[in-house]
Scaffold this active site. Structure first.
Site, PDB file in Angstrom:
ATOM      1  N   LEU A  12      19.483 -18.487 -43.423  1.00  0.00           N
ATOM      2  CA  LEU A  12      17.936 -18.998 -44.091  1.00  0.00           C
ATOM      3  C   LEU A  12      17.483 -20.141 -43.008  1.00  0.00           C
ATOM      4  O   LEU A  12      17.338 -21.023 -43.517  1.00  0.00           O
ATOM      5  CB  LEU A  12      18.258 -19.551 -45.527  1.00  0.00           C
ATOM      6  N   VAL A  76      21.326 -14.428 -37.751  1.00  0.00           N
ATOM      7  CA  VAL A  76      21.853 -16.029 -37.266  1.00  0.00           C
ATOM      8  C   VAL A  76      21.925 -15.828 -35.760  1.00  0.00           C
ATOM      9  O   VAL A  76      21.384 -14.782 -35.221  1.00  0.00           O
ATOM     10  CB  VAL A  76      23.451 -15.681 -37.835  1.00  0.00           C
ATOM     11  N   LYS A  77      22.495 -16.815 -35.496  1.00  0.00           N
ATOM     12  CA  LYS A  77      22.475 -17.092 -33.655  1.00  0.00           C
ATOM     13  C   LYS A  77      23.217 -16.017 -33.151  1.00  0.00           C
ATOM     14  O   LYS A  77      24.414 -15.350 -33.570  1.00  0.00           O
ATOM     15  CB  LYS A  77      23.210 -18.337 -33.610  1.00  0.00           C
ATOM     16  N   ALA A  78      22.606 -15.335 -32.021  1.00  0.00           N
ATOM     17  CA  ALA A  78      23.239 -14.215 -31.140  1.00  0.00           C
ATOM     18  C   ALA A  78      24.852 -14.660 -30.869  1.00  0.00           C
ATOM     19  O   ALA A  78      24.991 -15.947 -30.604  1.00  0.00           O
ATOM     20  CB  ALA A  78      22.346 -13.698 -30.201  1.00  0.00           C
ATOM     21  N   SER A 130      10.627  -9.007 -33.439  1.00  0.00           N
ATOM     22  CA  SER A 130       9.756  -9.683 -32.829  1.00  0.00           C
ATOM     23  C   SER A 130       8.450 -10.234 -33.576  1.00  0.00           C
ATOM     24  O   SER A 130       8.158  -9.631 -34.418  1.00  0.00           O
ATOM     25  CB  SER A 130       9.425  -9.016 -31.379  1.00  0.00           C
ATOM     26  N   GLY A 132       8.008 -13.975 -34.039  1.00  0.00           N
ATOM     27  CA  GLY A 132       8.112 -15.408 -34.198  1.00  0.00           C
ATOM     28  C   GLY A 132       8.170 -15.446 -35.699  1.00  0.00           C
ATOM     29  O   GLY A 132       8.350 -14.753 -36.468  1.00  0.00           O
ATOM     30  N   LYS A 185      14.330  -4.349 -27.534  1.00  0.00           N
ATOM     31  CA  LYS A 185      14.017  -5.711 -27.778  1.00  0.00           C
ATOM     32  C   LYS A 185      14.217  -6.548 -26.460  1.00  0.00           C
ATOM     33  O   LYS A 185      13.586  -7.252 -26.135  1.00  0.00           O
ATOM     34  CB  LYS A 185      14.709  -6.137 -29.269  1.00  0.00           C
ATOM     35  N   HIS A 188      11.404  -5.606 -24.207  1.00  0.00           N
ATOM     36  CA  HIS A 188      10.238  -6.333 -24.918  1.00  0.00           C
ATOM     37  C   HIS A 188      10.169  -7.752 -24.451  1.00  0.00           C
ATOM     38  O   HIS A 188       9.265  -8.222 -24.006  1.00  0.00           O
ATOM     39  CB  HIS A 188      10.198  -6.339 -26.360  1.00  0.00           C
ATOM     40  N   ASN A 189      11.348  -8.528 -24.375  1.00  0.00           N
ATOM     41  CA  ASN A 189      11.317  -9.839 -23.971  1.00  0.00           C
ATOM     42  C   ASN A 189      11.159 -10.059 -22.533  1.00  0.00           C
ATOM     43  O   ASN A 189      10.376 -10.781 -22.167  1.00  0.00           O
ATOM     44  CB  ASN A 189      12.846 -10.438 -24.540  1.00  0.00           C
ATOM     45  N   GLU A 192       7.521  -9.798 -21.937  1.00  0.00           N
ATOM     46  CA  GLU A 192       7.201 -10.971 -22.734  1.00  0.00           C
ATOM     47  C   GLU A 192       6.851 -12.317 -21.398  1.00  0.00           C
ATOM     48  O   GLU A 192       6.103 -12.672 -21.149  1.00  0.00           O
ATOM     49  CB  GLU A 192       8.055 -11.526 -23.793  1.00  0.00           C
ATOM     50  N   HIS A 453      27.583   3.960   8.492  1.00  0.00           N
ATOM     51  CA  HIS A 453      27.094   4.191   7.044  1.00  0.00           C
ATOM     52  C   HIS A 453      26.595   5.439   6.831  1.00  0.00           C
ATOM     53  O   HIS A 453      26.445   5.995   5.657  1.00  0.00           O
ATOM     54  CB  HIS A 453      26.426   3.166   6.294  1.00  0.00           C
TER      55      HIS A 453
HETATM   56  C1  6PG Z   1      10.122 -12.604 -30.220  1.00  0.00           C
HETATM   57  C2  6PG Z   1      10.346 -13.562 -29.072  1.00  0.00           C
HETATM   58  C3  6PG Z   1      11.803 -14.242 -29.698  1.00  0.00           C
HETATM   59  C4  6PG Z   1      12.003 -15.637 -28.677  1.00  0.00           C
HETATM   60  C5  6PG Z   1      12.170 -15.131 -27.393  1.00  0.00           C
HETATM   61  C6  6PG Z   1      12.007 -16.683 -26.528  1.00  0.00           C
HETATM   62  O1  6PG Z   1       9.998 -11.315 -30.085  1.00  0.00           O
HETATM   63  O2  6PG Z   1       9.626 -12.938 -31.174  1.00  0.00           O
HETATM   64  O3  6PG Z   1      10.659 -12.765 -27.876  1.00  0.00           O
HETATM   65  O4  6PG Z   1      12.614 -13.485 -29.699  1.00  0.00           O
HETATM   66  O5  6PG Z   1      10.879 -16.410 -29.027  1.00  0.00           O
HETATM   67  O6  6PG Z   1      13.433 -15.030 -27.344  1.00  0.00           O
HETATM   68  O7  6PG Z   1      12.813 -16.460 -25.273  1.00  0.00           O
HETATM   69  P1  6PG Z   1      12.895 -17.787 -24.499  1.00  0.00           P
HETATM   70  O8  6PG Z   1      13.490 -18.918 -25.091  1.00  0.00           O
HETATM   71  O9  6PG Z   1      13.933 -17.082 -23.520  1.00  0.00           O
HETATM   72  O10 6PG Z   1      11.376 -18.046 -23.955  1.00  0.00           O
END
Ligand code: 6PG
Length: 484
Positions: A12, A76-78, A130, A132, A185, A188-189, A192, A453
């Site tokens: 939570l 939870v934390k990865a 994803s 936030g 995912k 995606h990051n 990002e 080579h």
């Molecule tokens: C999401 C974000 C989320 C996180 C990032 C931040 O999809 O909601 O990507 O997963 O905010 O992991 O990544 P950094 O801390 O590496 O910038």
């Protein structure tokens, strides 16, 4: 309220709280548990008061409150905490029950965990989530993968809580087996990171080359957000630039210029290196964060290393328009590279990825959401076998139209000493990708010269290898029999 919950959530923190509030608002009863159990009561008596939540104070209690097949989701934390909770859950679960990991786990961990959990007669889902905190509450993008038999049991819940695009389609669908959801995912990051980096380079040019104030830049981003660059990251940049500190000055200028990173961008680049896919824009984005973090070293270097003092004499509005083209062109490259990597990884891991479906999942709810992703969806709808986004007729036309301005931006930045690693490496990739002939012929000659080579010839069939005794005193033995 029902006696048993439709789904349960462990963890939570703010994402977890928001996600369960979202689930509950869609009519689901949710069991909640947290390692620090006081948080459970705090939540059900606070934000969750009067709502359909079933508090649990031990793992056993938590599992006993879930309807069968049990759906136990962790936010939870990865890393180790995920393995720890899996171990705690397993003894209390029954065949067919489902463990779900909604954190940013490394896909190889998810591959391993799926296998392990399945070996215990249970099902496993690793899902990207994803968007936030706000996304979790109002509708995230969700990218689930794992045991396919688990999907029908969670589909309705996941698609109910996920963001929706204009026509009502949910930004959530089954991605594929084992680690596929977390892999997507991760991409995606990575994307990002790339989108953020190119925006940062545009900001740098506007500020240091064009001498624009934060308010002036805010106006540019505001306009861009109504055009083809319309996206969440352009939107928040617009708002950040307008945000003032207590003294009325732009807050952004007071923030220390050292970027943090939690690792998902790095994982993406590591995967690209493993797969042999040129993921240059995201690679430069990760390294740019690393360079920014070397603050003390940069400060010292700035005292000894000189470059040109930025000086702009051209048409400012033209340069702003060119910047938009540069961002657009580089963005096409970034997505083309990201998709190229997903295609390769899918081959290696036997995932049957729906590439258009992934664009739809990213179209809303997530951090990279944009109008642009609608065009990617169309490209794959038009041609599900599209080998590279740059070969889609629409993207090919758009990138051709963008290149003139994009080249001017890179040239101006380089001659004025402003680093644009992502914008310029993307342009170099574009030029490399569209080259029928690259200078790798010389490279092959060099490899053959110093290490025997071997090389292939343009006047001979592919697959036939040659070695030349370049110096007249080398032998005829080749070293073609090993690949590192
Ligand atoms: C999401 C974000 C989320 C996180 C990032 C931040 O999809 O909601 O990507 O997963 O905010 O992991 O990544 P950094 O801390 O590496 O910038």
């Amino acid at each position: 309220m029902k006696n048993l919950a439709d789904i349960g959530l462990i963890g939570l923190a703010v994402m977890g709280e928001n996600l369960v509030l979202n689930m509950e608002s869609k009519g689901y009863t949710v069991a909640v548990y947290n390692r620090t159990v006081e948080k459970v009561d705090h939540f059900v008596n606070g934000r969750g008061a009067g709502k359909n939540f079933i508090p649990a104070h031990t793992i056993e209690d938590f599992v006993s409150k879930l309807e069968r097949p049990r759906k136990a989701m962790m936010l939870v934390k990865a890393g180790q905490p995920v393995d720890d909770f899996i171990e705690l859950l397993i003894p209390h679960l029954e065949p067919g029950d489902i463990i779900i990991d909604g954190g940013n786990s490394l896909y190889t961990d998810t591959i391993r965990r799926t296998k392990y959990v399945e070996s215990k007669g249970l099902l496993y889902i690793g899902t990207g989530v994803s968007g936030g905190e706000e996304g979790a509450l109002k509708g995230p993008s969700m990218m689930p993968g794992g045991s396919p038999e688990a999907w029908p049991h969670v589909k309705d819940i996941f698609q109910a809580v996920a963001a929706k695009v204009e026509d009502g389609s949910p930004c959530c669908d089954w991605v594929g087996e084992n680690g596929a959801g977390h892999y997507v995912k991760m991409i995606h990051n990575g994307i990002e990171y790339g989108d953020m980096q190119i925006i940062n380079e545009a900001y740098h040019i506007m500020k240091d080359l064009l001498g624009m104030s934060a308010d002036e830049q805010h106006e540019v981003f505001k306009k861009w957000n109504t055009e083809e660059l319309d996206s969440y990251l352009i939107e928040i940049t617009r708002d950040i630039l307008a945000f003032k500190d207590e003294d009325g000055e732009p807050l952004v200028e007071k923030i220390l210029d050292t970027a943090g990173q939690k690792g998902t961008g790095k994982w993406t680049v590591v995967s690209a290196l493993d797969c042999g896919i040129p993921l240059t824009l995201i690679g430069e984005s990760v390294f740019s964060r690393c360079l920014s973090a070397q603050k003390d070293l940069r400060v010292a270097a700035s005292k000894v290393l000189r470059g040109p003092a930025p000086q702009f004499e051209g048409d400012k509005q033209q340069m702003i328009d060119d910047l938009k083209m540069a961002l657009y062109g580089a963005k096409i490259i970034s997505y083309a590279q990201g998709y190229d990597l997903m295609m390769e990884a899918a081959k290696e891991h036997n995932w049957n990825l729906n590439l258009g479906g992934i664009a739809l999942m990213w179209r809303g709810g997530c951090i990279i959401r944009s109008v642009f992703l609608g065009d990617i969806k169309k490209a794959f709808d038009n041609n599900p076998n599209l080998r590279n986004l740059l070969l889609d007729p629409l993207f090919a036309e758009k990138i051709s139209a963008a290149q003139e301005g994009w080249r001017r931006v890179c040239a101006a930045a380089i001659s004025n000493g402003i680093p644009v690693p992502a914008l310029s490496s993307a342009l170099c990739y574009f030029d490399g990708f569209r080259s029928e002939r690259l200078p790798a012929n010389l490279l092959q000659a060099q490899r053959d010269y110093f290490g025997a080579h071997t090389y292939e010839r343009i006047d001979q069939p592919r697959g036939k290898f040659f070695h030349t005794n370049w110096t007249g005193h080398g032998g005829d033995t080749t070293s073609n029999s090993y690949v590192v």
